[in-house]
Design a protein around this motif. Structure first.
Motif, PDB file in Angstrom:
ATOM      1  N   GLY A  47       0.473   5.070   6.472  1.00 47.79           N
ATOM      2  CA  GLY A  47       0.940   6.210   5.701  1.00 47.79           C
ATOM      3  C   GLY A  47       0.887   6.033   4.208  1.00 47.79           C
ATOM      4  O   GLY A  47       1.324   6.919   3.458  1.00 47.79           O
ATOM      5  N   ALA A  48       0.357   4.894   3.720  1.00 46.69           N
ATOM      6  CA  ALA A  48       0.267   4.662   2.275  1.00 46.69           C
ATOM      7  C   ALA A  48      -0.636   5.707   1.628  1.00 46.69           C
ATOM      8  O   ALA A  48      -1.591   6.197   2.262  1.00 46.69           O
ATOM      9  CB  ALA A  48      -0.265   3.263   1.994  1.00 46.69           C
ATOM     10  N   PRO A  49      -0.377   6.068   0.380  1.00 46.43           N
ATOM     11  CA  PRO A  49      -1.257   7.015  -0.304  1.00 46.43           C
ATOM     12  C   PRO A  49      -2.697   6.517  -0.372  1.00 46.43           C
ATOM     13  O   PRO A  49      -2.957   5.310  -0.377  1.00 46.43           O
ATOM     14  CB  PRO A  49      -0.646   7.112  -1.711  1.00 46.43           C
ATOM     15  CG  PRO A  49       0.785   6.735  -1.526  1.00 46.43           C
ATOM     16  CD  PRO A  49       0.786   5.687  -0.445  1.00 46.43           C
ATOM     17  N   THR A  50      -3.596   7.460  -0.405  1.00 47.95           N
ATOM     18  CA  THR A  50      -5.028   7.177  -0.574  1.00 47.95           C
ATOM     19  C   THR A  50      -5.410   7.474  -2.009  1.00 47.95           C
ATOM     20  O   THR A  50      -5.114   8.555  -2.524  1.00 47.95           O
ATOM     21  CB  THR A  50      -5.871   8.044   0.377  1.00 47.95           C
ATOM     22  OG1 THR A  50      -5.537   7.714   1.729  1.00 47.95           O
ATOM     23  CG2 THR A  50      -7.351   7.830   0.146  1.00 47.95           C
ATOM     24  N   VAL A  51      -6.065   6.527  -2.669  1.00 46.24           N
ATOM     25  CA  VAL A  51      -6.474   6.683  -4.065  1.00 46.24           C
ATOM     26  C   VAL A  51      -7.997   6.738  -4.114  1.00 46.24           C
ATOM     27  O   VAL A  51      -8.681   5.805  -3.681  1.00 46.24           O
ATOM     28  CB  VAL A  51      -5.952   5.528  -4.940  1.00 46.24           C
ATOM     29  CG1 VAL A  51      -6.419   5.699  -6.379  1.00 46.24           C
ATOM     30  CG2 VAL A  51      -4.431   5.455  -4.867  1.00 46.24           C
ATOM     31  N   VAL A  52      -8.530   7.844  -4.631  1.00 44.50           N
ATOM     32  CA  VAL A  52      -9.971   8.009  -4.820  1.00 44.50           C
ATOM     33  C   VAL A  52     -10.252   7.976  -6.311  1.00 44.50           C
ATOM     34  O   VAL A  52      -9.628   8.716  -7.083  1.00 44.50           O
ATOM     35  CB  VAL A  52     -10.467   9.332  -4.202  1.00 44.50           C
ATOM     36  CG1 VAL A  52     -11.955   9.537  -4.489  1.00 44.50           C
ATOM     37  CG2 VAL A  52     -10.210   9.342  -2.700  1.00 44.50           C
ATOM     38  N   GLN A  76     -14.260  14.534   4.087  1.00 45.53           N
ATOM     39  CA  GLN A  76     -15.022  13.873   5.153  1.00 45.53           C
ATOM     40  C   GLN A  76     -14.748  12.379   5.253  1.00 45.53           C
ATOM     41  O   GLN A  76     -14.705  11.823   6.350  1.00 45.53           O
ATOM     42  CB  GLN A  76     -16.517  14.093   4.917  1.00 45.53           C
ATOM     43  CG  GLN A  76     -17.406  13.446   5.981  1.00 45.53           C
ATOM     44  CD  GLN A  76     -18.866  13.765   5.783  1.00 45.53           C
ATOM     45  OE1 GLN A  76     -19.230  14.870   5.360  1.00 45.53           O
ATOM     46  NE2 GLN A  76     -19.742  12.805   6.077  1.00 45.53           N
ATOM     47  N   VAL A  77     -14.527  11.694   4.126  1.00 49.38           N
ATOM     48  CA  VAL A  77     -14.456  10.237   4.120  1.00 49.38           C
ATOM     49  C   VAL A  77     -13.052   9.711   3.846  1.00 49.38           C
ATOM     50  O   VAL A  77     -12.579   8.796   4.537  1.00 49.38           O
ATOM     51  CB  VAL A  77     -15.444   9.646   3.082  1.00 49.38           C
ATOM     52  CG1 VAL A  77     -15.344   8.127   3.031  1.00 49.38           C
ATOM     53  CG2 VAL A  77     -16.873  10.080   3.386  1.00 49.38           C
ATOM     54  N   ALA A  78     -12.379  10.259   2.841  1.00 53.25           N
ATOM     55  CA  ALA A  78     -11.128   9.648   2.375  1.00 53.25           C
ATOM     56  C   ALA A  78      -9.873  10.231   3.013  1.00 53.25           C
ATOM     57  O   ALA A  78      -8.829   9.562   3.051  1.00 53.25           O
ATOM     58  CB  ALA A  78     -11.029   9.775   0.854  1.00 53.25           C
ATOM     59  N   HIS A  79      -9.944  11.453   3.500  1.00 48.73           N
ATOM     60  CA  HIS A  79      -8.737  12.103   4.018  1.00 48.73           C
ATOM     61  C   HIS A  79      -8.175  11.362   5.220  1.00 48.73           C
ATOM     62  O   HIS A  79      -8.905  10.930   6.111  1.00 48.73           O
ATOM     63  CB  HIS A  79      -9.043  13.543   4.407  1.00 48.73           C
ATOM     64  CG  HIS A  79      -7.910  14.237   5.092  1.00 48.73           C
ATOM     65  ND1 HIS A  79      -6.772  14.633   4.417  1.00 48.73           N
ATOM     66  CD2 HIS A  79      -7.719  14.569   6.401  1.00 48.73           C
ATOM     67  CE1 HIS A  79      -5.940  15.195   5.273  1.00 48.73           C
ATOM     68  NE2 HIS A  79      -6.480  15.166   6.476  1.00 48.73           N
ATOM     69  N   GLN A  80      -6.862  11.218   5.220  1.00 50.58           N
ATOM     70  CA  GLN A  80      -6.168  10.658   6.376  1.00 50.58           C
ATOM     71  C   GLN A  80      -4.875  11.431   6.565  1.00 50.58           C
ATOM     72  O   GLN A  80      -4.050  11.505   5.644  1.00 50.58           O
ATOM     73  CB  GLN A  80      -5.862   9.174   6.177  1.00 50.58           C
ATOM     74  CG  GLN A  80      -5.139   8.545   7.369  1.00 50.58           C
ATOM     75  CD  GLN A  80      -5.096   7.036   7.271  1.00 50.58           C
ATOM     76  OE1 GLN A  80      -6.085   6.398   6.972  1.00 50.58           O
ATOM     77  NE2 GLN A  80      -3.941   6.452   7.529  1.00 50.58           N
ATOM     78  N   PRO A  81      -4.649  12.036   7.717  1.00 47.15           N
ATOM     79  CA  PRO A  81      -3.424  12.806   7.943  1.00 47.15           C
ATOM     80  C   PRO A  81      -2.183  11.963   7.655  1.00 47.15           C
ATOM     81  O   PRO A  81      -2.106  10.791   8.036  1.00 47.15           O
ATOM     82  CB  PRO A  81      -3.515  13.175   9.427  1.00 47.15           C
ATOM     83  CG  PRO A  81      -4.976  13.157   9.728  1.00 47.15           C
ATOM     84  CD  PRO A  81      -5.541  12.052   8.898  1.00 47.15           C
ATOM     85  N   GLY A  82      -1.247  12.551   6.955  1.00 46.89           N
ATOM     86  CA  GLY A  82      -0.005  11.866   6.636  1.00 46.89           C
ATOM     87  C   GLY A  82      -0.072  10.992   5.416  1.00 46.89           C
ATOM     88  O   GLY A  82       0.927  10.348   5.045  1.00 46.89           O
ATOM     89  N   SER A  83      -1.235  10.942   4.766  1.00 49.53           N
ATOM     90  CA  SER A  83      -1.412  10.112   3.570  1.00 49.53           C
ATOM     91  C   SER A  83      -1.647  11.009   2.363  1.00 49.53           C
ATOM     92  O   SER A  83      -2.544  11.860   2.374  1.00 49.53           O
ATOM     93  CB  SER A  83      -2.602   9.161   3.748  1.00 49.53           C
ATOM     94  OG  SER A  83      -2.904   8.483   2.546  1.00 49.53           O
ATOM     95  N   GLU A  84      -0.832  10.853   1.316  1.00 50.10           N
ATOM     96  CA  GLU A  84      -1.063  11.605   0.091  1.00 50.10           C
ATOM     97  C   GLU A  84      -2.397  11.199  -0.522  1.00 50.10           C
ATOM     98  O   GLU A  84      -2.794  10.029  -0.467  1.00 50.10           O
ATOM     99  CB  GLU A  84       0.048  11.345  -0.932  1.00 50.10           C
ATOM    100  CG  GLU A  84       1.319  12.109  -0.678  1.00 50.10           C
ATOM    101  CD  GLU A  84       2.207  12.139  -1.911  1.00 50.10           C
ATOM    102  OE1 GLU A  84       2.955  13.119  -2.050  1.00 50.10           O
ATOM    103  OE2 GLU A  84       2.148  11.203  -2.719  1.00 50.10           O
ATOM    104  N   LEU A  85      -3.079  12.161  -1.137  1.00 50.26           N
ATOM    105  CA  LEU A  85      -4.362  11.888  -1.771  1.00 50.26           C
ATOM    106  C   LEU A  85      -4.173  11.915  -3.283  1.00 50.26           C
ATOM    107  O   LEU A  85      -3.781  12.940  -3.859  1.00 50.26           O
ATOM    108  CB  LEU A  85      -5.399  12.930  -1.332  1.00 50.26           C
ATOM    109  CG  LEU A  85      -6.893  12.660  -1.588  1.00 50.26           C
ATOM    110  CD1 LEU A  85      -7.267  12.667  -3.054  1.00 50.26           C
ATOM    111  CD2 LEU A  85      -7.308  11.340  -0.935  1.00 50.26           C
TER     112      LEU A  85
END
Length: 325
Positions: free
Chosen positions: A69-74, A133-142
């Motif tokens: 559930g950690a945030p995703t950083v792009v 398509q690549v970075a999104h993960q449900p439950g993870s802030e972008l």
């Protein structure tokens, strides 16, 4: 006798390996530069991958060793830049967040198509598709970060696709009419101040983008010669992109669209930025009253390389608080 045969065998193997290496480099000398990029990527704890997103093949570096559930950083690089620009910052964020640093289409190792549009708007739509398509993960802030040209692209992606972006970081971002400086005036006159075609212009390029001499990359021969040759081949492409983002109708589109951004925002500049003058920070801030601001001293345009620890602290604050200071 047996020792002599062993030495001859070792010498033969060495000759074969050296010959194979010479042939490999002769086919593509830029592999010398890519080999050093691979070393930097390993130091940062990142892995290389590729994906077909829309009509372009993207190459990106990533690390997903983060808590559930950690945030995703792009992280989106700037003009003449690449994913490698983000490695010093990524190294300091690793383990806390899922990390993605792509080469934008047209740049670095990602695909470039003749006649394609690589301006602010087209790239912002591509970034949105990469996220989906690549970075999104449900439950993870972008969390979407952009440097320089990448900052303008990120501003548009966040404004036009708010459902895909939860927090925004603009680092030395292009896209507003900042106070005149030598770089901006040269662009308006039709020049490419970043152009590299010999050793002297390479030194000038590094002097423009870096203020802190200690942070300037050391590029020894033959890597310097190989890099110069690559930039010479890219000269027409660089001019075409500048025509779109520096002199065309889109050049101030990120700043005008920034008012549509409702997500928490970080604005980070360096006081000695000779490319995107620090006056741009206040121009963006006028459109983004919710923004956290960070103006660092003793660094130039490459804040994410010159001051990666301070930049990482600012990103951590953005993610932890997500509110104006």
């Amino acid at each position: 006798m047996r020792l002599r045969r062993s030495l001859k065998t070792a010498a033969l193997l060495a000759a074969v390996l050296l010959g194979a290496l010479a042939w490999w480099l002769w086919r593509d000398p830029y592999r010398v530069v890519l080999a050093d990029y691979a070393r930097q990527r390993a130091v940062a704890g990142l892995t290389r991958n590729a994906a077909q997103v829309g009509d372009h093949r993207w190459v990106y570096a990533y690390n997903d060793e983060a808590p559930p559930g950690a945030p995703t950083v792009v992280m989106v690089h700037g003009f003449t830049g690449s994913k490698e620009n983000w490695y010093p910052l990524a190294q300091r964020l690793r383990g806390r967040y899922r990390l993605f640093a792509p080469d934008l289409p047209g740049w670095g190792e990602s695909e470039r198509k003749a006649g394609a549009d690589y301006g602010f708007l087209a790239q912002s739509e591509r970034v949105a598709r990469f996220i989906q398509q690549v970075a999104h993960q449900p439950g993870s802030e972008l969390v979407l970060l952009g440097h320089s040209m990448g900052g303008g692209i990120v501003a548009l992606s966040a404004a036009r696709h708010p459902q895909d972006v939860d927090r925004v970081g603009l680092f030395d971002a292009a896209g507003v009419r900042f106070q005149d400086n030598a770089f901006g005036l040269a662009v308006l006159r039709g020049r490419n101040p970043f152009a590299v075609f010999d050793a002297a212009s390479l030194r000038r390029y590094l002097d423009i983008v870096f203020y802190d001499d200690a942070a300037k990359p050391y590029i020894p021969w033959p890597a310097s010669r190989i890099y110069i040759d690559r930039r010479k081949r890219d000269a027409a492409f660089e001019q075409a992109v500048l025509d779109k983002i520096g002199r065309g109708e889109e050049r101030f589109l990120p700043g005008s669209q920034a008012a549509r951004i409702r997500q928490p925002v970080l604005l980070l500049w360096c006081r000695q930025d000779a490319v995107i003058d620090p006056s741009a920070l206040e121009l963006y801030a006028a459109q983004l009253p919710q923004a956290q601001r960070a103006l660092l001293d003793g660094c130039g345009h490459m804040s994410i390389v010159e001051r990666p620890a301070a930049a990482a602290d600012a990103v951590n604050r953005l993610i932890a608080k997500g509110q104006a200071r």
